[in-house]
Design a protein around this motif. Structure first.
Motif, short mmCIF file in Angstrom:
data_model
loop_
_atom_site.label_atom_id
_atom_site.label_comp_id
_atom_site.label_asym_id
_atom_site.label_seq_id
_atom_site.Cartn_x
_atom_site.Cartn_y
_atom_site.Cartn_z
N LEU A 56 3.66 4.51 -20.75
CA LEU A 56 4.45 3.34 -20.34
C LEU A 56 3.94 2.78 -19.01
CD1 LEU A 56 8.15 4.28 -21.21
CD2 LEU A 56 6.65 2.65 -22.37
N CYS A 57 3.52 3.65 -18.11
CA CYS A 57 2.97 3.19 -16.84
C CYS A 57 1.72 2.35 -17.06
CB CYS A 57 2.66 4.40 -15.96
SG CYS A 57 2.07 3.97 -14.30
N TRP A 58 0.86 2.79 -17.95
CA TRP A 58 -0.35 2.03 -18.27
C TRP A 58 -0.01 0.69 -18.90
CZ3 TRP A 58 -5.27 1.91 -17.06
CH2 TRP A 58 -6.16 1.18 -17.88
N LYS A 62 0.16 -3.93 -14.69
CA LYS A 62 -0.07 -5.16 -13.92
C LYS A 62 1.17 -5.64 -13.18
CE LYS A 62 0.66 -8.42 -17.75
NZ LYS A 62 0.03 -9.51 -18.55
N TYR A 63 2.32 -5.05 -13.46
CA TYR A 63 3.56 -5.45 -12.79
C TYR A 63 3.94 -4.50 -11.66
CZ TYR A 63 4.10 -8.30 -16.99
OH TYR A 63 3.91 -9.20 -18.00
N ILE A 64 3.12 -3.49 -11.41
CA ILE A 64 3.45 -2.51 -10.37
C ILE A 64 3.39 -3.16 -8.99
CG2 ILE A 64 2.69 -0.40 -9.20
CD1 ILE A 64 1.62 0.58 -11.90
N ALA A 160 10.25 -6.58 -15.80
CA ALA A 160 8.93 -5.96 -15.97
C ALA A 160 8.54 -5.16 -14.73
CB ALA A 160 7.89 -7.04 -16.27
N THR A 161 8.82 -5.71 -13.54
CA THR A 161 8.53 -4.99 -12.30
C THR A 161 9.37 -3.72 -12.20
OG1 THR A 161 7.98 -7.06 -11.17
CG2 THR A 161 8.50 -5.16 -9.78
N TYR A 162 10.63 -3.83 -12.58
CA TYR A 162 11.52 -2.66 -12.60
C TYR A 162 10.96 -1.56 -13.49
CZ TYR A 162 15.24 0.09 -14.81
OH TYR A 162 15.97 1.10 -15.38
N LEU A 163 10.57 -1.92 -14.71
CA LEU A 163 10.02 -0.93 -15.64
C LEU A 163 8.72 -0.32 -15.10
CD1 LEU A 163 10.55 -2.62 -19.14
CD2 LEU A 163 11.72 -0.59 -18.24
N ALA A 164 7.85 -1.16 -14.54
CA ALA A 164 6.57 -0.68 -14.02
C ALA A 164 6.79 0.31 -12.87
CB ALA A 164 5.73 -1.86 -13.55
N CYS A 165 7.69 -0.03 -11.96
CA CYS A 165 7.95 0.85 -10.81
C CYS A 165 8.58 2.17 -11.25
CB CYS A 165 8.87 0.14 -9.81
SG CYS A 165 8.08 -1.23 -8.93
#
Length: 241
Positions: A56-58, A62-64, A160-165
């Motif tokens: 999931l991180c991968w 791009k939103y991290i 998307a940023t929330y999920l990436a973080c």
């Protein structure tokens, strides 16, 4: 029987985290302590979840937002590692009772308190404190993500940023947790076959969750999951009395 439980729980855990952004380890730790002790259950949950979090991180890389996620993540990892050496010396029955109460408190928090909270633009210092407290919880029970979800929901500008973080935090702290448990003698080779089966099933759950995510209400799923978390805490506590 245990193989089926690990496979089924991992599959459901993968669906839950894909739909809601977190909760896979919470669900695993709702089930595994009924079949494993409080040393093996958290370790199995973390190892099973690791490959899934990395995937999931991968996916959301791009939103991290590194400046947002690194302070709480580093605090989380450090607190986790500092807690692990003390786990071996704890009475497992007492730890199980504490964990049962922790599950009930977690359920009350998310079903009653968290939904009423409105946290706006938290400062980095708040993330460090939250990360440290969650790291201690993760060291003891493998569960540290839910309060961090509240923090990142408030701090991230979009979903998307929330999920990436969240997934980057889970990936980094999961690896530090696995290494710490290995160095502390908490990772037993006997659980690795179960972890392999769980890892495959949790990835299958992610595939299923991705297909049905748009058809499910994430808030309803969270409510159902945490209601069962509370019930599991009550059952586990009764078993330990």
């Amino acid at each position: 029987m245990i193989w089926a439980v690990v496979a089924g729980a991992s599959l459901i855990a993968g669906i839950i985290q894909t739909v809601t952004g977190f909760g896979s380890v919470v669900f695993l730790m709702m089930v595994l302590p009924f079949y494993f002790d409080m040393i093996d259950a958290p370790t199995l949950a973390i190892v099973t979840n690791q490959l899934f979090c990395m995937a999931l991180c991968w996916k959301y890389r791009k939103y991290i937002r590194w400046r947002l996620v690194l302070p709480p993540t580093l605090a989380f990892g450090a607190a986790n590692l500092l807690t692990l050496p003390f786990v071996n010396g704890l009475d497992l029955h007492v730890l199980a009772r504490v964990f049962a109460v922790f599950l009930m408190a977690l359920a009350v928090y998310f079903l009653v308190v968290a939904r009423r909270m409105c946290i706006r633009a938290p400062k980095p210092a708040a993330g460090v404190v939250c990360g440290a407290l969650c790291g201690v919880s993760a060291g003891l029970f493998a569960i540290g993500g839910p309060p961090m979800a509240v923090y990142f929901v408030a701090a991230a500008e979009d979903h998307a940023t929330y999920l990436a973080c969240m997934q980057l935090l889970f990936t980094i702290t999961g690896m530090t947790g696995i290494i710490g448990r290995l160095c502390s003698g908490l990772l037993q080779p006997e659980i690795l076959p179960y972890a392999a089966v769980g890892s495959v099933c949790i990835l299958l759950g992610a595939v299923v969750g991705g297909k049905i995510a748009g058809k499910l209400n994430a808030q309803v799923m969270r409510t159902v999951v945490y209601a069962f978390v509370g019930i599991s805490g009550v059952i586990l506590l009764l078993q330990q009395l």
